[in-house]
Motif scaffolding. Structure first.
Motif, short mmCIF file in Angstrom:
data_model
loop_
_atom_site.label_atom_id
_atom_site.label_comp_id
_atom_site.label_asym_id
_atom_site.label_seq_id
_atom_site.Cartn_x
_atom_site.Cartn_y
_atom_site.Cartn_z
N ARG A 29 0.85 -1.18 0.00
CA ARG A 29 0.00 0.00 0.00
C ARG A 29 0.90 1.24 0.00
O ARG A 29 1.65 1.49 0.95
CB ARG A 29 -0.93 0.00 1.21
CG ARG A 29 -1.89 -1.19 1.22
CD ARG A 29 -2.76 -1.20 2.46
NE ARG A 29 -3.72 -0.10 2.48
CZ ARG A 29 -4.86 -0.08 1.79
NH1 ARG A 29 -5.18 -1.10 0.99
NH2 ARG A 29 -5.69 0.94 1.90
N CYS A 31 1.35 5.35 -0.38
CA CYS A 31 0.81 6.71 -0.39
C CYS A 31 1.83 7.61 -1.08
O CYS A 31 2.97 7.74 -0.63
CB CYS A 31 0.55 7.20 1.03
SG CYS A 31 -0.18 8.87 1.09
N ARG A 86 -3.74 7.98 7.70
CA ARG A 86 -4.39 7.18 8.75
C ARG A 86 -5.57 6.39 8.19
O ARG A 86 -5.84 5.26 8.63
CB ARG A 86 -4.85 8.09 9.89
CG ARG A 86 -3.68 8.62 10.72
CD ARG A 86 -4.13 9.68 11.72
NE ARG A 86 -2.98 10.20 12.47
CZ ARG A 86 -3.00 11.30 13.19
NH1 ARG A 86 -4.12 12.02 13.27
NH2 ARG A 86 -1.92 11.70 13.85
N ASN A 87 -6.28 6.95 7.23
CA ASN A 87 -7.39 6.24 6.60
C ASN A 87 -6.91 5.16 5.64
O ASN A 87 -7.48 4.07 5.57
CB ASN A 87 -8.31 7.22 5.88
CG ASN A 87 -9.09 8.10 6.83
OD1 ASN A 87 -9.44 7.67 7.93
ND2 ASN A 87 -9.37 9.34 6.43
N LYS A 89 -3.69 3.79 5.47
CA LYS A 89 -2.77 2.87 6.14
C LYS A 89 -1.69 2.31 5.19
O LYS A 89 -1.58 1.11 4.97
CB LYS A 89 -3.54 1.71 6.78
CG LYS A 89 -4.47 2.15 7.90
CD LYS A 89 -5.21 0.96 8.50
CE LYS A 89 -6.00 1.38 9.74
NZ LYS A 89 -6.98 2.45 9.45
N ASP A 91 2.05 1.14 3.81
CA ASP A 91 3.31 0.61 4.36
C ASP A 91 4.51 1.25 3.65
O ASP A 91 5.65 0.98 4.00
CB ASP A 91 3.37 -0.91 4.28
CG ASP A 91 3.22 -1.45 2.86
OD1 ASP A 91 2.96 -0.66 1.94
OD2 ASP A 91 3.35 -2.68 2.68
N TYR A 112 2.01 10.14 11.37
CA TYR A 112 1.45 8.84 11.01
C TYR A 112 2.05 7.74 11.88
O TYR A 112 1.34 6.86 12.37
CB TYR A 112 1.70 8.56 9.52
CG TYR A 112 1.25 7.19 9.08
CD1 TYR A 112 -0.09 6.81 9.17
CD2 TYR A 112 2.16 6.28 8.56
CE1 TYR A 112 -0.51 5.54 8.75
CE2 TYR A 112 1.77 5.02 8.13
CZ TYR A 112 0.42 4.65 8.23
OH TYR A 112 0.02 3.39 7.82
N GLU A 113 3.35 7.82 12.09
CA GLU A 113 4.01 6.82 12.92
C GLU A 113 3.60 6.94 14.39
O GLU A 113 3.43 5.94 15.08
CB GLU A 113 5.54 6.96 12.82
CG GLU A 113 6.12 6.62 11.45
CD GLU A 113 6.17 5.12 11.18
OE1 GLU A 113 5.94 4.33 12.13
OE2 GLU A 113 6.46 4.74 10.03
N LYS A 164 5.59 1.74 10.77
CA LYS A 164 4.37 1.55 9.98
C LYS A 164 4.64 1.66 8.49
O LYS A 164 4.02 0.95 7.68
CB LYS A 164 3.32 2.59 10.38
CG LYS A 164 2.79 2.45 11.78
CD LYS A 164 1.75 3.55 12.06
CE LYS A 164 1.21 3.45 13.48
NZ LYS A 164 0.24 4.54 13.77
#
Length: 449
Positions: A29, A31, A86-87, A89, A91, A112-113, A164
């Motif tokens: 995933r 971002c 946060r929504n 998530k 990696d 985020y972490e 994370k």
């Protein structure tokens, strides 16, 4: 003990973005953080997505989300980006953009972490940069204990990064070096002094160093001339201030000198010819990152302190602000009427630093004394600024005299509070900063009276 910290991997050369994907194929995933121009006006974000999909070992599961509002590291932008993370998530977080975009992504990554982290609490006002200084300069080669303008405060616990998600930086300009540094600045309203509309709060910790940097010059081939000049001068300021910093050492010196040599040779070519000279583009792009590594591990000086103030209060672009100050800062560091043997020895050290840079660039003969060599270095700085069409003064840049004078004391106070003051090769006073700013505004060579 000293150390030299860099990202786990640095990929460079044209086309390296594709090669680097091999190391990222295990992530599921992603971002992608970028700015609106990079997302809407260039193909690079979409090329990145295609490369991620092509290399992924989880092709049926790979998911991505693009956040393209990271124009600067404002509190609002950081909050928006963190909410997305946060929504979603992720990696893996990949940021593509200039220095401000990368800084914004770094700070989103922190929250985020660790959702309980307070960025203001981690900023310099609460000891962030001073922690870096106390750790980094413990055994610096000049053994200079000065902490002018700031004082080392109690350590703060910094969140552990990369648990994370890993952070990958892909710069689209050739100047900031943020892709390899432990630094970020957050734009906040008000300020500790109470009279600023906004303030850039520096946050520094080696946990902020990205997991990977991808230095692909294909992304900067079409960079406009003015951005080439300003970003290049930003990198040049990094090399010079890192080499002259009280925290410089055997490792950072070599990188600073190499970056300096590359910029001398290739920055004017990149400015004049752009994409028609891809070798020059690539060399400047690499030099900016090498300079970033140097200043990440050695610190900076008052050119950065005053440059940050000019950027914040007068809205002068970061690279341009440093370009307008740089020659007078060098003059200040080497022009010192001494009153003691100790000060005389310190002056010789300062002259030798700039003389060594001049000799490395072959601006002077090996047997020229340090004063002549440092003078030659200043002359070369003026020449390269002329070659890049840099204005000769802050006034020529377009700042009105009444506007500058109205902000002068605020500029001095903000520069004085900036942590880069602590690593300048010559500890300044507030009056020194005021004089340099005034001389740089009117285009006068700094001369100590």
């Amino acid at each position: 003990m000293l150390w030299h910290k860099v990202p786990n991997s640095i990929y460079f050369r044209r086309g390296s973005m594709a090669t680097a994907m091999e190391d990222l194929k295990k992530f599921k995933r992603v971002c992608i953080v970028t700015d609106s121009f990079s997302y809407k006006q260039t193909p690079f974000v979409h090329e990145l997505i295609d490369l991620l999909n092509a290399k992924s070992s989880h092709q049926n599961y790979l998911d991505y989300h693009v956040f393209y509002e990271a124009e600067d590291a404002t509190e609002g932008t950081i909050k928006k980006g963190v909410d997305v993370m946060r929504n979603f998530k992720p990696d893996l977080i990949i940021v593509m953009g200039g220095g401000r975009t990368m800084e914004a992504a770094k700070l989103m990554h922190v929250l985020y972490e660790d959702p309980t982290a307070d960025l203001k609490d981690l900023s310099d006002d609460y000891g962030g940069m001073q922690q870096w200084l106390s750790e980094s300069c413990e055994n610096n080669k000049n053994n200079n204990d000065s902490t002018s303008g700031t004082s080392i405060k109690k350590k703060k616990e910094f969140p552990k990064m990369g648990i994370k998600a890993k952070l990958v930086c892909i710069p689209t300009t050739s100047g900031s070096g943020t892709e390899v540094t432990p630094f970020a600045t957050m734009v906040v309203g008000g300020g500790a002094l109470g009279n600023f509309q906004h303030r850039r709060c520096p946050i520094a910790h080696f946990e902020l160093t990205p997991f990977m940097a991808i230095i692909d010059a294909n992304l900067v081939m079409n960079m406009p001339r003015d951005i080439t000049a300003q970003a290049g001068m930003n990198a040049l300021a990094h090399t010079i201030e890192a080499y002259a910093s009280v925290c410089s050492n055997e490792f950072t010196d070599g990188q600073a000198l190499q970056a300096l040599k590359l910029l001398k040779t290739y920055l004017p070519r990149a400015y004049l010819h752009g994409k028609e000279d891809p070798i020059a583009r690539e060399k400047v792009h690499n030099a900016a990152t090498i300079a970033g590594i140097a200043h990440a591990n050695a610190g900076m000086g008052i050119c950065h302190s005053m440059g940050h103030a000019l950027e914040t209060l007068l809205n002068i672009p970061r690279g341009m602000a440093k370009a307008l100050l740089l020659t007078n800062v060098v003059r200040y560091n080497t022009t010192h009427y001494t009153t003691s043997q100790e000060e005389a020895e310190a002056e010789q050290i300062m002259e030798c630093q700039y003389a060594e840079m001049a000799r490395h660039l072959r601006l002077t003969k090996p047997d020229d004394d340090s004063k002549d060599a440092s003078t030659a270095f200043v002359e070369w700085l003026n020449k390269i600024k002329e070659d890049l069409s840099i204005p000769t003064s802050i006034q020529e840049w377009g700042i009105k005299e009444n506007q500058f004078k109205n902000q002068l004391e605020s500029l001095v106070e903000m520069a004085w509070e900036d942590p880069c003051v602590s690593t300048n090769s010559r500890p300044p006073s507030k009056n020194d900063l005021r004089t340099i700013l005034l001389d740089s505004y009117y285009g006068r060579p700094y001369l100590e009276l």
